[in-house]
Write a protein that holds these residues in place. Structure first.
Motif, mmCIF file in Angstrom:
data_model
loop_
_atom_site.group_PDB
_atom_site.id
_atom_site.type_symbol
_atom_site.label_atom_id
_atom_site.label_comp_id
_atom_site.label_asym_id
_atom_site.label_seq_id
_atom_site.Cartn_x
_atom_site.Cartn_y
_atom_site.Cartn_z
ATOM 1 N N ALA A 151 22.545 -21.785 -57.312
ATOM 2 C CA ALA A 151 23.687 -21.228 -56.577
ATOM 3 C C ALA A 151 23.420 -19.772 -56.192
ATOM 4 O O ALA A 151 23.823 -19.313 -55.124
ATOM 5 N N GLN A 152 22.712 -19.076 -57.051
ATOM 6 C CA GLN A 152 22.361 -17.680 -56.777
ATOM 7 C C GLN A 152 21.133 -17.592 -55.863
ATOM 8 O O GLN A 152 21.074 -16.742 -54.982
ATOM 9 N N ALA A 153 20.186 -18.478 -56.061
ATOM 10 C CA ALA A 153 18.952 -18.436 -55.285
ATOM 11 C C ALA A 153 19.156 -18.868 -53.831
ATOM 12 O O ALA A 153 18.511 -18.344 -52.935
ATOM 13 N N ALA A 154 20.065 -19.814 -53.604
ATOM 14 C CA ALA A 154 20.312 -20.329 -52.248
ATOM 15 C C ALA A 154 21.817 -20.510 -52.051
ATOM 16 O O ALA A 154 22.316 -21.627 -51.958
ATOM 17 N N PRO A 155 22.564 -19.403 -52.000
ATOM 18 C CA PRO A 155 24.025 -19.503 -51.946
ATOM 19 C C PRO A 155 24.560 -20.273 -50.740
ATOM 20 O O PRO A 155 25.550 -20.999 -50.867
ATOM 21 N N ALA A 156 23.935 -20.156 -49.587
ATOM 22 C CA ALA A 156 24.422 -20.880 -48.402
ATOM 23 C C ALA A 156 24.242 -22.387 -48.579
ATOM 24 O O ALA A 156 25.120 -23.172 -48.209
ATOM 25 N N GLY A 157 23.132 -22.802 -49.147
ATOM 26 C CA GLY A 157 22.893 -24.219 -49.412
ATOM 27 C C GLY A 157 23.872 -24.765 -50.436
ATOM 28 O O GLY A 157 24.412 -25.866 -50.277
ATOM 29 N N TYR A 158 24.088 -23.986 -51.491
ATOM 30 C CA TYR A 158 25.044 -24.385 -52.526
ATOM 31 C C TYR A 158 26.444 -24.491 -51.934
ATOM 32 O O TYR A 158 27.188 -25.441 -52.221
ATOM 33 N N LYS A 159 26.805 -23.544 -51.061
ATOM 34 C CA LYS A 159 28.116 -23.560 -50.419
ATOM 35 C C LYS A 159 28.257 -24.799 -49.519
ATOM 36 O O LYS A 159 29.316 -25.412 -49.462
ATOM 37 N N ALA A 160 27.184 -25.166 -48.838
ATOM 38 C CA ALA A 160 27.213 -26.351 -47.972
ATOM 39 C C ALA A 160 27.470 -27.613 -48.793
ATOM 40 O O ALA A 160 28.286 -28.463 -48.401
ATOM 41 N N LEU A 161 26.798 -27.743 -49.930
ATOM 42 C CA LEU A 161 27.058 -28.891 -50.806
ATOM 43 C C LEU A 161 28.496 -28.847 -51.326
ATOM 44 O O LEU A 161 29.150 -29.886 -51.436
ATOM 45 N N GLY A 162 28.982 -27.657 -51.610
ATOM 46 C CA GLY A 162 30.373 -27.502 -52.055
ATOM 47 C C GLY A 162 31.364 -27.947 -50.989
ATOM 48 O O GLY A 162 32.418 -28.499 -51.300
ATOM 49 N N SER A 163 31.027 -27.718 -49.736
ATOM 50 C CA SER A 163 31.897 -28.157 -48.642
ATOM 51 C C SER A 163 31.972 -29.679 -48.587
ATOM 52 O O SER A 163 33.045 -30.244 -48.359
ATOM 53 N N VAL A 164 30.852 -30.340 -48.813
ATOM 54 C CA VAL A 164 30.855 -31.804 -48.844
ATOM 55 C C VAL A 164 31.692 -32.280 -50.035
ATOM 56 O O VAL A 164 32.498 -33.214 -49.913
ATOM 57 N N HIS A 165 31.527 -31.620 -51.169
ATOM 58 C CA HIS A 165 32.316 -31.966 -52.364
ATOM 59 C C HIS A 165 33.811 -31.835 -52.076
ATOM 60 O O HIS A 165 34.602 -32.725 -52.415
ATOM 61 N N SER A 166 34.204 -30.752 -51.431
ATOM 62 C CA SER A 166 35.615 -30.547 -51.082
ATOM 63 C C SER A 166 36.104 -31.632 -50.134
ATOM 64 O O SER A 166 37.217 -32.140 -50.281
ATOM 65 N N TYR A 167 35.277 -31.982 -49.154
ATOM 66 C CA TYR A 167 35.651 -33.048 -48.225
ATOM 67 C C TYR A 167 35.906 -34.352 -48.977
ATOM 68 O O TYR A 167 36.921 -35.015 -48.768
ATOM 69 N N ILE A 168 34.970 -34.717 -49.857
ATOM 70 C CA ILE A 168 35.077 -35.976 -50.603
ATOM 71 C C ILE A 168 36.371 -36.010 -51.405
ATOM 72 O O ILE A 168 37.076 -37.018 -51.416
ATOM 73 N N HIS A 169 36.717 -34.911 -52.049
ATOM 74 C CA HIS A 169 37.919 -34.910 -52.884
ATOM 75 C C HIS A 169 39.205 -34.856 -52.068
ATOM 76 O O HIS A 169 40.273 -35.087 -52.618
ATOM 77 N N GLY A 170 39.106 -34.639 -50.775
ATOM 78 C CA GLY A 170 40.287 -34.669 -49.928
ATOM 79 C C GLY A 170 40.299 -35.823 -48.947
ATOM 80 O O GLY A 170 41.186 -35.907 -48.092
ATOM 81 N N CYS A 171 39.339 -36.737 -49.052
ATOM 82 C CA CYS A 171 39.174 -37.791 -48.042
ATOM 83 C C CYS A 171 40.137 -38.956 -48.190
ATOM 84 O O CYS A 171 40.248 -39.770 -47.291
#
Length: 157
Positions: free
Chosen positions: A8-28
């Motif tokens: 998450a620290q080494a590649a914050p944008a990538g981690y954030k992108a995966l987090g966006s998918v996670h958020s989508y799934i939990h609201g789908c």
């Protein structure tokens, strides 16, 4: 188990992108318990200790029985504990996770399509894909499970 790096620290944008998918799934619209059961089953298939710990705890917080969590790896033998939708989702997760070996046969797609709408199948498949990605990241970088951290902290003088 030695933690290799904080992705998450080494590649914050990538981690954030995966987090966006996670958020989508939990609201789908898929049931939270179903999603977490699928996450746990995928993590069992991949042998991800961090995610096994995390998703077991999530299911317990949702009020899922310990018996259901314990029998998840052998869910076909514990059929009365799992709803028809859960069974269809778990079977789909088991055929999609090792996609290189299974090639996801038409019969398996027909089975999941009998229990889920097209949107739900797409969302379920995204959830499976996300957990496979997160398992690979956690295993590769040796993310330490909460249970191991607690055990190690209790061992300190």
């Amino acid at each position: 188990m030695n933690h290799r790096l904080d992705y998450a620290q080494a590649a914050p944008a990538g981690y954030k992108a995966l987090g966006s998918v996670h958020s989508y799934i939990h609201g789908c619209g898929l049931e939270k318990e179903l999603i977490d059961l699928v996450y746990l089953r995928v993590s069992q298939l991949n042998g991800c200790a961090y995610c096994l710990d995390s998703h077991s705890r999530d299911l317990l917080k949702l009020g899922v029985s310990l018996e259901k969590i314990m029998l998840l790896a052998a869910w076909r033998e514990g059929l009365p504990l799992f709803t028809p939708r859960e069974r269809a989702a778990l079977a789909w997760a088991e055929v999609v996770t090792p996609v290189a070996q299974t090639q996801v046969p038409d019969a398996d797609y027909a089975d999941v399509a009998a229990a889920f709408s097209e949107k739900e199948i797409a969302d379920l498949t995204l959830a499976i894909a996300l957990m496979n990605a997160l398992n690979r990241v956690a295993i590769s970088f040796r993310k330490v499970p909460a249970a191991v951290k607690a055990h190690l902290e209790n061992q300190k003088p």
